[in-house]
Design a protein around this motif. Structure first.
Motif, PDB file in Angstrom:
ATOM      1  N   ASP A   1       0.861  -1.172   0.000  1.00 10.71           N
ATOM      2  CA  ASP A   1       0.000   0.000   0.000  1.00 10.71           C
ATOM      3  C   ASP A   1       0.905   1.232   0.000  1.00 10.71           C
ATOM      4  OD1 ASP A   1      -1.736   2.082   0.434  1.00 10.71           O
ATOM      5  OD2 ASP A   1      -2.816   1.123   2.086  1.00 10.71           O
TER       6      ASP A   1
ATOM      7  N   GLY B   1       4.620  -0.399   3.449  1.00 10.33           N
ATOM      8  CA  GLY B   1       3.281  -0.625   2.944  1.00 10.33           C
ATOM      9  C   GLY B   1       2.756  -2.031   3.105  1.00 10.33           C
TER      10      GLY B   1
ATOM     11  N   TRP C   1      -5.997  -4.635   7.858  1.00  5.13           N
ATOM     12  CA  TRP C   1      -5.498  -4.590   6.477  1.00  5.13           C
ATOM     13  C   TRP C   1      -6.407  -5.407   5.567  1.00  5.13           C
ATOM     14  CZ3 TRP C   1      -0.741  -2.371   4.713  1.00  5.13           C
ATOM     15  CH2 TRP C   1       0.056  -1.801   5.720  1.00  5.13           C
TER      16      TRP C   1
ATOM     17  N   GLN D   1      -2.792  -7.048  -4.017  1.00  9.72           N
ATOM     18  CA  GLN D   1      -2.519  -5.706  -3.508  1.00  9.72           C
ATOM     19  C   GLN D   1      -2.985  -5.572  -2.060  1.00  9.72           C
ATOM     20  OE1 GLN D   1      -1.406  -2.561  -5.309  1.00  9.72           O
ATOM     21  NE2 GLN D   1      -1.161  -2.165  -3.113  1.00  9.72           N
TER      22      GLN D   1
ATOM     23  N   TYR E   1      -3.950  -3.166   1.176  1.00 12.41           N
ATOM     24  CA  TYR E   1      -4.462  -1.844   1.525  1.00 12.41           C
ATOM     25  C   TYR E   1      -4.596  -1.775   3.041  1.00 12.41           C
ATOM     26  CZ  TYR E   1      -6.029  -1.917  -3.372  1.00 12.41           C
ATOM     27  OH  TYR E   1      -6.095  -2.021  -4.736  1.00 12.41           O
TER      28      TYR E   1
END
Length: 536
Positions: free
Chosen positions: A352, A362, A402, A410, A412
């Motif tokens: 992220d 991230g 998360w 991916q 986030y």
């Protein structure tokens, strides 16, 4: 061995000799939610060192939510052996009256996705009518109920009157989403519950619950490779599933999923050895088979672990986190078992980029004893939400949330929601409508540097659901007594059948007075007035 307490000893567990379950699953059943008799529950009165004493709660990280320091049932200790007499009864009545007054001034309903909301269920219960603080339990959810199985609390020894007392909670509880009430379905007094009820695994299959693995107490001394089936209708039962074949090692802390009528189990520990082996049980023939034995010293197989989480997209079973007594595994390169080739693949995930550089670039930090749920978005993508956990040093605890997209890989970080305090050995479940529930666990207070088990229940909408689901959520927010209405009244008022079916059956004593129920127009007028009053 890596659990909450690992230095005490226990008597060996007893065996079970249940009849085989001829057919797993049945027609959909709903739990009767009559008020549970106090004698069937463990008391939750306050005492010194109580893990779920909430009088000192000062959560200040949740904005626009109902305050945590409100009245709760465990703030009044009503001991049957005390000399309170009539004064005790009066206190209970006063307590219930204050709870009703508090309900009338609740905040206006507001749908807020990706916000953590506490479920204030204790205002609807007396002491002993809800599960006390615990860790190492498992929860699972249907459209109508949340189920909590097992768990551990060293300060609240259950079944102390039994000569073979089990140190774990041999309990199955059900929480009805519409009424906001708990009910104790099964315990050691009314059924042959298993004794290995810490760090097992739990799934729903054809409207019944299936648990696998787990440990008794002391942790690792007695482990299980059994499967138990729980029915949750008006006459709940538990049965040991009689199986044959190549059974997995008796372990705790595994991860399980259902795929094409197979129950897959991955990993776990005996308390000394850790594995990431894959076994599966044919739920039709009740035969186990060994699918894959990991050899990380010879090939690119994942290391052995426990208290990891597994998610599933129909092609792979992804293993998130987990660890051993001193090690945790990262969440950047994720092992995934390929269900077509029966081999392990590995996927590099994407960070992220909105997270600061000093926050592990991230990615969520490596952890074990986390919770995880998955849901499918409107475009068909599968997303996994992880919460909390701890690192292997037992000095770092997590309160973050998360999301991982299994198609794009991916990550986030959910910036709009965070756990009130770091939490581990908790459990989470998805109700099927995009709402995640988090219950129990060990909470770490960074200010006081102490740890307490909790029985808090939180919810978070992971996505924007159907408008009808939002409307039902609002109706049940303002009306916790819908189960007391005749079903025809609710249907005539315009509530769809699928939502009426989520209510517990009308209590027998109230069915006799069904003719006295208000008409649908009277019900609608009353509902409208209550909602308008809150808005004003």
């Amino acid at each position: 061995m890596d659990q909450e307490d690992e230095h005490e000893r226990q008597q060996p567990g007893q065996g079970h000799d249940y009849e085989p379950l001829e057919e797993i699953g049945a027609q959909e059943e709903y739990v009767a939610m009559d008020v549970v008799d106090d004698s069937d529950n463990e008391s939750d009165g306050a005492d010194d060192g109580d893990d779920d004493d909430e009088s000192s709660d000062d959560y200040d990280v949740l904005e626009d939510l109902v305050p945590q320091d409100s009245w709760s049932s465990d703030e009044i200790d009503c001991d049957d052996d005390s000399n309170f007499g009539h004064e005790s009864v009066s206190l209970q009545r006063l307590h219930r009256m204050l709870n009703r007054c508090r309900e009338r001034v609740k905040h206006t309903y507001s749908f807020q996705p990706l916000r953590l909301i506490p479920c204030q269920y204790k205002a609807h219960h007396d002491a002993g009518e809800f599960p006390i603080a615990r860790s190492g339990h498992r929860i699972i959810a249907s459209e109508s109920h949340l189920y909590s199985l097992g768990g551990y609390n060293p300060n609240r020894t259950p079944n102390v009157t039994r000569f073979d007392a089990c140190m774990l909670f041999q309990e199955l509880w059900a929480f009805n989403f519409a009424t906001g009430r708990w009910k104790l379905l099964l315990n050691a007094e009314n059924s042959e519950m298993p004794r290995e009820l810490a760090s097992n695994a739990l799934v729903i299959y054809n409207n019944v619950l299936i648990s696998h693995g787990g440990t008794g107490y002391p942790f690792g001394e007695t482990c299980s490779n059994d499967c138990y089936v729980y029915t949750t209708g008006e006459n709940p039962k538990v049965m040991l599933l009689k199986v044959t074949g190549d059974l997995p090692t008796a372990q705790y802390g595994p991860g399980i999923v259902i795929h094409n009528d197979y129950l897959y189990t991955i990993g776990g520990t005996t308390g000394f050895d850790y594995s990431c082996d894959v076994y599966r049980l044919n739920l039709q023939t009740k035969v186990w088979e060994n699918v894959y034995i990991c050899r990380p010293e010879m090939r690119d197989d994942p290391e052995g672990r426990y208290r990891h989480e597994v998610v599933y997209d129909g092609h792979h079973i992804y293993v998130l986190g987990g660890g051993t007594s001193h090690t945790v595994y990262d969440l950047q390169r994720i092992p995934a078992f390929n269900l077509e080739t029966n081999r392990w693949d590995h996927f590099d995930t994407l960070p992220d980029r909105t997270v600061a550089i000093n926050q592990d670039l991230g990615y969520p930090k490596a952890r074990k004893c986390l919770s995880c749920v998955q849901h499918t978005t409107s475009n068909g993508d599968i997303e996994a939400f992880i919460t909390g956990g701890l690192q292997g040093d037992f000095n770092t605890y997590f309160d973050d949330i998360w999301k991982l997209n299994l198609r794009t890989k991916q990550w986030y970080k959910i910036h709009t929601a965070v756990l009130p305090r770091p939490l581990y050995f908790h459990s989470a479940a998805h109700a099927g409508n995009g709402c995640m529930y988090i219950f129990g666990g060990i909470e770490y207070n960074e200010v006081q540097r102490d740890m307490r088990r909790r029985n808090h229940l939180f919810k978070m909408w992971m996505t924007i659901p159907k408008l009808s689901d939002i409307c039902w959520d609002a109706i049940t927010y303002y009306n916790r007594n819908l189960h007391k209405f005749d079903r025809a009244t609710l249907l005539n008022a315009g509530i769809p059948q699928r939502y009426v079916n989520r209510l517990p059956p009308l209590p027998e004593r109230m069915r006799k007075h069904a003719s006295d129920e208000p008409s649908s127009s009277t019900f609608l007028n009353g509902l409208t007035k209550r909602m308008r009053a809150h808005l004003e």
